[in-house]
Write a protein that holds these residues in place. Structure first.
Motif, mmCIF file in Angstrom:
data_model
loop_
_atom_site.group_PDB
_atom_site.id
_atom_site.type_symbol
_atom_site.label_atom_id
_atom_site.label_comp_id
_atom_site.label_asym_id
_atom_site.label_seq_id
_atom_site.Cartn_x
_atom_site.Cartn_y
_atom_site.Cartn_z
ATOM 1 N N ASN A 289 6.040 17.887 17.843
ATOM 2 C CA ASN A 289 6.869 16.795 17.322
ATOM 3 C C ASN A 289 8.349 17.123 17.238
ATOM 4 O OD1 ASN A 289 4.587 15.324 17.208
ATOM 5 N ND2 ASN A 289 4.424 15.252 14.981
ATOM 6 N N LEU A 290 8.850 17.718 18.308
ATOM 7 C CA LEU A 290 10.294 17.958 18.388
ATOM 8 C C LEU A 290 10.941 16.758 19.068
ATOM 9 C CD1 LEU A 290 10.224 21.622 19.729
ATOM 10 C CD2 LEU A 290 10.438 20.877 17.361
ATOM 11 N N ILE A 291 12.260 16.658 18.897
ATOM 12 C CA ILE A 291 13.004 15.684 19.686
ATOM 13 C C ILE A 291 13.279 16.356 21.014
ATOM 14 C CG2 ILE A 291 15.096 14.314 19.838
ATOM 15 C CD1 ILE A 291 13.440 13.391 17.562
ATOM 16 N N LYS A 292 12.560 15.922 22.036
ATOM 17 C CA LYS A 292 12.565 16.660 23.298
ATOM 18 C C LYS A 292 13.929 16.744 23.952
ATOM 19 C CE LYS A 292 7.761 15.797 24.479
ATOM 20 N NZ LYS A 292 7.393 14.741 23.522
ATOM 21 N N ARG B 85 12.128 25.095 12.229
ATOM 22 C CA ARG B 85 12.594 23.903 11.513
ATOM 23 C C ARG B 85 12.114 23.941 10.065
ATOM 24 N NH1 ARG B 85 10.949 18.389 14.290
ATOM 25 N NH2 ARG B 85 8.870 19.193 13.855
ATOM 26 N N MET C 183 6.282 20.963 7.730
ATOM 27 C CA MET C 183 5.042 20.581 8.400
ATOM 28 C C MET C 183 5.096 20.953 9.880
ATOM 29 S SD MET C 183 2.763 17.247 7.982
ATOM 30 C CE MET C 183 1.011 17.363 8.230
ATOM 31 N N PHE D 190 2.969 20.549 13.522
ATOM 32 C CA PHE D 190 1.979 19.656 14.128
ATOM 33 C C PHE D 190 1.402 20.265 15.408
ATOM 34 C CE2 PHE D 190 5.225 17.301 11.906
ATOM 35 C CZ PHE D 190 4.574 16.285 11.243
#
Ligand SMILES: Nc1ncnc2c1ncn2[C@@H]1O[C@H](COP(=O)(O)OP(=O)(O)OP(=O)(O)O)[C@@H](O)[C@H]1O
Ligand SMILES: [Mg+2]
Lengths: 259, 254
Positions: free
Chosen positions: B89-92, B158, B83, B85
């Motif tokens: 929606n990454l872990i910054k 990802r 998915m 977005f």
């Protein structure tokens, strides 16, 4: 924009608050039989006590150093154990992590309950159970720290970005992976900062736990007061003050780096 | 193959998000879902990996019912669906590589993933994925140090590392500038063509939709009002889907 549509904030609330405050002060003074007269007649006594307190007993500083170090250790251990326990508890208390009210409300109830017990009372209870010494002090500080960190943490956890959490759900992560990959990286720095902050508060708390026999410098505070050795008391107060200031400064610097 | 049968979604406040949607999406399709704001595009997309449940009907993916899957079955089905977005929606705070590897968690035991003991094959796969989206040199950079377009590519990587067979993308280019929009859409097309991954993309730029889609699904008020090859999606069709003339801001125009 039309100025008439913006209402001036009403003054009623602040007036009422001030009034209530006065009433409370007056009421409690009345109840405890304290009067200004007493305060004034007591002044000479205060001054003579202060005279007896100076100068501090300089030799005493090196004598109490080991106990000061133990106090710092107690604070650190309490903060560490409390922080470790706070991780699961704060996750359980966050409504965006565990959506079932049964879980997060129960966790919050436990948390609030722990926070209502004053630290000195906790220490006294643990002294009654484990006897005099460091262990009751560390345990009391553990519970005390747990209450602080877990509360601050769950409030912070509820504000994290839900996006990465959704992304982890979407890749098929299970709950533990979801927390480890989606939540933990978002809260780790704040967690460390709260840990340091709690360590800071713990030093202050630890300094007086000795009053109820739970170890640390407070024991000496109690002793010197009982033996009317006020110059030594001054030494303890000054020493504690310096330690608190130094640790506050260091933790503040580290916290600034963290966030 | 994704079979959507009579899918209906009524939100808890009574809003009808989807109303009896029926369609079948074949492996390798490049589907673009269009419709005005509030038409139900996100609602439909999120139903396909069950980020939320439909209230009626059924969704079947490659013969398995998504609607009936539970726990582990559901996670395994999600593993095959990437998915993307609008906000990446990454872990910054994590590195790009770690973000890409997070797409692989469902393939391994909890312990192994928690300890970060990724097999070499996984790490190679992650680097490969970054290569495919043109940012192999960013592997060890913190995700928040990248531009928006680069971050979106990390999130595509990802999904690739996830070895997804279907990729859902909800407004993947809405926060990007026109040039980056094209680059990201090109990436998606290349992945679709080279790897045969099904793409289902929500877009609000009509010209981009036409250019990249092989198939268009039009939604209006939660209902499916158009479903066909892109050639059939004429200007009149779009006017019908949108119930009005197409506006300037619905065209990327580059
Ligand atoms: N969580 C929710 N609770 C209640 N209603 C919702 C919720 N999410 C969406 N809706 C409603 O469902 C309908 C469809 O929303 P959806 O987000 O799918 O639209 P969309 O086509 O993606 O629109 P946009 O182009 O603005 O993203 C809208 O009327 C919306 O207000
Ligand atoms: Mg949407």
């Amino acid at each position: 924009m039309n100025e008439n549509t913006i209402k001036k904030p009403s003054k009623v609330k602040s007036t009422l608050t001030t009034l209530l405050l006065f009433l409370l002060i007056w009421g409690s003074a009345y109840k405890t039989d304290s009067t200004f007269e007493e305060l004034f007649t007591g002044i000479p006594e205060i001054i003579s006590l202060l005279r007896e307190m100076i100068p501090p007993d300089w030799a005493y500083f090196s004598y109490i150093t080991p106990e000061v170090l133990i106090t710092i250790q107690m604070a650190l251990l309490g903060a560490t154990f409390g922080a470790i326990l706070a991780i699961p508890l704060s996750l359980l208390a966050s409504s965006n992590i565990f959506v079932s009210p049964w879980i997060y409300q129960t966790a919050r109830f436990i948390l609030n309950f722990l926070r209502t017990i004053p630290d000195l009372l906790l220490a006294a209870i643990f002294v009654a159970i484990f006897g005099l010494g460091l262990i009751p002090g560390v345990l009391a500080l553990t519970i005390f720290s747990l209450g602080i960190i877990a509360k601050l943490m769950y409030e912070f956890i509820e504000t994290i970005d839900p996006g990465p959490l959704e992304a982890m759900t979407a890749v098929g992560a299970n709950k533990i992976q979801w927390i480890a990959f989606g939540v933990i990286p978002q809260i780790a720095a704040q967690f460390a900062a709260y840990f340091l902050y709690t360590f800071e508060i713990n030093i202050r708390a630890a300094a007086i736990l000795g009053l109820v026999g739970a170890g640390g410098i407070g024991l000496y505070l109690d002793e010197t007061l009982n033996f009317l050795e006020y110059q030594k008391t001054t030494s303890i107060i000054l020493y504690t003050l310096v330690v608190i200031m130094v640790i506050d400064y260091i933790t503040k610097k580290i916290r600034e780096k963290l966030l | 193959m994704i079979e959507i049968k009579e899918a209906t979604k009524v939100y808890s406040n009574g809003t009808v998000g989807l109303n009896k949607i029926n369609t079948t999406i074949n492996q390798g399709d490049f589907v673009v879902i269009v419709g005005r704001s509030g038409a139900g595009k996100s609602t439909l997309l999120r139903a396909i990996n069950r980020l939320h449940d439909i209230t009626d009907g059924e969704i079947v993916i490659n013969g398995k019912s998504l609607t009936k899957a539970n726990g582990k079955q559901l996670r395994e089905m999600r593993r095959d669906i990437g998915m993307i977005f609008q906000n990446f929606n990454l872990i910054k705070r994590n590195t790009v590589l770690k973000n890409v590897l997070s797409g692989r968690v469902a393939y391994h035991s909890t312990m192994r993933t928690l300890l970060g003991l990724w097999p070499k094959a996984d790490v190679d796969l992650a680097h490969d994925a970054l290569n495919r989206v043109g940012i192999p040199d960013k592997a060890y950079v913190r995700a928040d140090e990248l531009s928006g377009g680069q971050q979106q590519r990390v999130s595509i990587a990802r999904a690739l590392a996830q070895e997804a067979k279907i990729i859902l993308a909800d407004e993947p280019v809405a926060s990007l500038d026109p040039l980056t929009t094209r680059q990201v859409m090109d990436d998606l097309r290349r992945i679709n063509q080279e790897l045969g991954i099904t793409m289902i993309v929500n877009l609000h730029f009509i010209d981009i939709a036409r250019e990249y889609a092989t198939r268009i699904i039009g939604l209006r008020d939660g209902e499916l009002v158009f479903d066909g090859p892109v050639e059939d999606a004429t200007d009149e069709m779009f006017t019908q889907i949108y119930e009005r003339e197409i506006k300037k801001d619905e065209l990327l125009g580059v």
